[in-house]
Design a protein around this motif. Sequence first.
Motif, PDB file in Angstrom:
ATOM      1  N   THR A  72       0.838  -1.204   0.000  1.00 40.40           N
ATOM      2  CA  THR A  72       0.000   0.000   0.000  1.00 40.40           C
ATOM      3  C   THR A  72       0.872   1.252   0.000  1.00 40.40           C
ATOM      4  O   THR A  72       2.062   1.195   0.294  1.00 40.40           O
ATOM      5  CB  THR A  72      -1.002   0.072   1.184  1.00 40.40           C
ATOM      6  N   SER A  73       0.264   2.357  -0.295  1.00 42.07           N
ATOM      7  CA  SER A  73       1.019   3.613  -0.357  1.00 42.07           C
ATOM      8  C   SER A  73       1.570   4.008   1.004  1.00 42.07           C
ATOM      9  O   SER A  73       2.661   4.578   1.097  1.00 42.07           O
ATOM     10  CB  SER A  73       0.157   4.730  -0.939  1.00 42.07           C
ATOM     11  N   SER A  74       0.866   3.669   2.081  1.00 44.28           N
ATOM     12  CA  SER A  74       1.364   4.035   3.416  1.00 44.28           C
ATOM     13  C   SER A  74       2.642   3.271   3.746  1.00 44.28           C
ATOM     14  O   SER A  74       3.558   3.826   4.366  1.00 44.28           O
ATOM     15  CB  SER A  74       0.302   3.759   4.482  1.00 44.28           C
ATOM     16  N   GLY A  75       2.729   2.011   3.339  1.00 40.60           N
ATOM     17  CA  GLY A  75       3.942   1.237   3.564  1.00 40.60           C
ATOM     18  C   GLY A  75       5.127   1.799   2.801  1.00 40.60           C
ATOM     19  O   GLY A  75       6.260   1.764   3.280  1.00 40.60           O
ATOM     20  N   ILE A  76       4.867   2.330   1.638  1.00 43.08           N
ATOM     21  CA  ILE A  76       5.931   2.939   0.841  1.00 43.08           C
ATOM     22  C   ILE A  76       6.340   4.283   1.437  1.00 43.08           C
ATOM     23  O   ILE A  76       7.527   4.574   1.589  1.00 43.08           O
ATOM     24  CB  ILE A  76       5.497   3.074  -0.631  1.00 43.08           C
ATOM     25  N   GLN A  77       5.375   5.088   1.815  1.00 47.25           N
ATOM     26  CA  GLN A  77       5.676   6.398   2.399  1.00 47.25           C
ATOM     27  C   GLN A  77       6.486   6.270   3.682  1.00 47.25           C
ATOM     28  O   GLN A  77       7.413   7.049   3.918  1.00 47.25           O
ATOM     29  CB  GLN A  77       4.390   7.176   2.676  1.00 47.25           C
ATOM     30  N   ALA A  78       6.148   5.303   4.520  1.00 48.13           N
ATOM     31  CA  ALA A  78       6.826   5.136   5.801  1.00 48.13           C
ATOM     32  C   ALA A  78       8.296   4.750   5.636  1.00 48.13           C
ATOM     33  O   ALA A  78       9.106   4.999   6.530  1.00 48.13           O
ATOM     34  CB  ALA A  78       6.103   4.091   6.645  1.00 48.13           C
ATOM     35  N   PHE A  79       8.643   4.163   4.499  1.00 43.30           N
ATOM     36  CA  PHE A  79      10.013   3.713   4.259  1.00 43.30           C
ATOM     37  C   PHE A  79      10.604   4.359   3.003  1.00 43.30           C
ATOM     38  O   PHE A  79      11.453   3.774   2.332  1.00 43.30           O
ATOM     39  CB  PHE A  79      10.043   2.179   4.155  1.00 43.30           C
ATOM     40  N   LYS A  80      10.146   5.554   2.738  1.00 44.85           N
ATOM     41  CA  LYS A  80      10.524   6.273   1.519  1.00 44.85           C
ATOM     42  C   LYS A  80      12.047   6.377   1.351  1.00 44.85           C
ATOM     43  O   LYS A  80      12.573   6.127   0.269  1.00 44.85           O
ATOM     44  CB  LYS A  80       9.890   7.669   1.545  1.00 44.85           C
ATOM     45  N   LYS A  81      12.734   6.717   2.419  1.00 46.29           N
ATOM     46  CA  LYS A  81      14.187   6.884   2.348  1.00 46.29           C
ATOM     47  C   LYS A  81      14.871   5.562   1.990  1.00 46.29           C
ATOM     48  O   LYS A  81      15.710   5.502   1.091  1.00 46.29           O
ATOM     49  CB  LYS A  81      14.728   7.416   3.665  1.00 46.29           C
ATOM     50  N   ILE A  85      16.326   3.669  -3.536  1.00 48.84           N
ATOM     51  CA  ILE A  85      17.165   3.041  -4.567  1.00 48.84           C
ATOM     52  C   ILE A  85      16.375   2.091  -5.467  1.00 48.84           C
ATOM     53  O   ILE A  85      16.924   1.519  -6.409  1.00 48.84           O
ATOM     54  CB  ILE A  85      18.371   2.298  -3.944  1.00 48.84           C
ATOM     55  N   TYR A  86      15.076   1.935  -5.175  1.00 48.08           N
ATOM     56  CA  TYR A  86      14.232   1.032  -5.962  1.00 48.08           C
ATOM     57  C   TYR A  86      13.212   1.837  -6.760  1.00 48.08           C
ATOM     58  O   TYR A  86      12.884   2.970  -6.416  1.00 48.08           O
ATOM     59  CB  TYR A  86      13.495   0.045  -5.047  1.00 48.08           C
ATOM     60  N   GLU A  87      12.690   1.209  -7.792  1.00 47.86           N
ATOM     61  CA  GLU A  87      11.619   1.822  -8.562  1.00 47.86           C
ATOM     62  C   GLU A  87      10.316   1.640  -7.771  1.00 47.86           C
ATOM     63  O   GLU A  87       9.938   0.519  -7.435  1.00 47.86           O
ATOM     64  CB  GLU A  87      11.512   1.139  -9.926  1.00 47.86           C
ATOM     65  N   VAL A  88       9.681   2.753  -7.440  1.00 45.51           N
ATOM     66  CA  VAL A  88       8.428   2.700  -6.681  1.00 45.51           C
ATOM     67  C   VAL A  88       7.381   3.569  -7.351  1.00 45.51           C
ATOM     68  O   VAL A  88       7.692   4.504  -8.071  1.00 45.51           O
ATOM     69  CB  VAL A  88       8.599   3.157  -5.201  1.00 45.51           C
ATOM     70  N   SER A  89       6.135   3.232  -7.104  1.00 47.33           N
ATOM     71  CA  SER A  89       5.016   4.078  -7.501  1.00 47.33           C
ATOM     72  C   SER A  89       4.060   4.081  -6.317  1.00 47.33           C
ATOM     73  O   SER A  89       4.390   3.580  -5.249  1.00 47.33           O
ATOM     74  CB  SER A  89       4.373   3.574  -8.788  1.00 47.33           C
TER      75      SER A  89
END
Length: 129
Positions: A72-81, A85-89
């Motif tokens: 989910t987007s929240s999981g990505i936002q929480a570990f943004k830093k 180095i990976y491709e994310v959307s």
Amino acid sequence: MERGKIDFKTIDNYISTFPNNIKYILEELRAVIKASAPNAEEKISYQIPTFALKGNLVHFAAYKNHIGFYPTSSGIQAFKKELSIYEVSKGTIRFPIDKPLPYNLISNIVRFRVKENLKKADIKLSKKK
């Protein structure tokens, strides 16, 4: 075997359609998710492997050049830093298939999602009272 035309019933069924090197990666990923969310239920959702606990936690899938991980987007936002180095959307992380997966990071994301889902479930429960 063309995965797009298969109606998967289990994660084992999904994983079995891949070559051995990809099966190994998917089984390792599955084990990391299970260890990080031991109370989560395994299922197929959107025709890809899914773990659920009070709602969907994470999904994963294999593609030609990457492993897709969907926290989910929240999981990505929480570990943004850590994910920079990976491709994310918005809700997707693409881990290159030819590089080792960051299992510690994946575990941290899954544990974050467990806490998030349990908190949301508690809020819903308290609103019903």
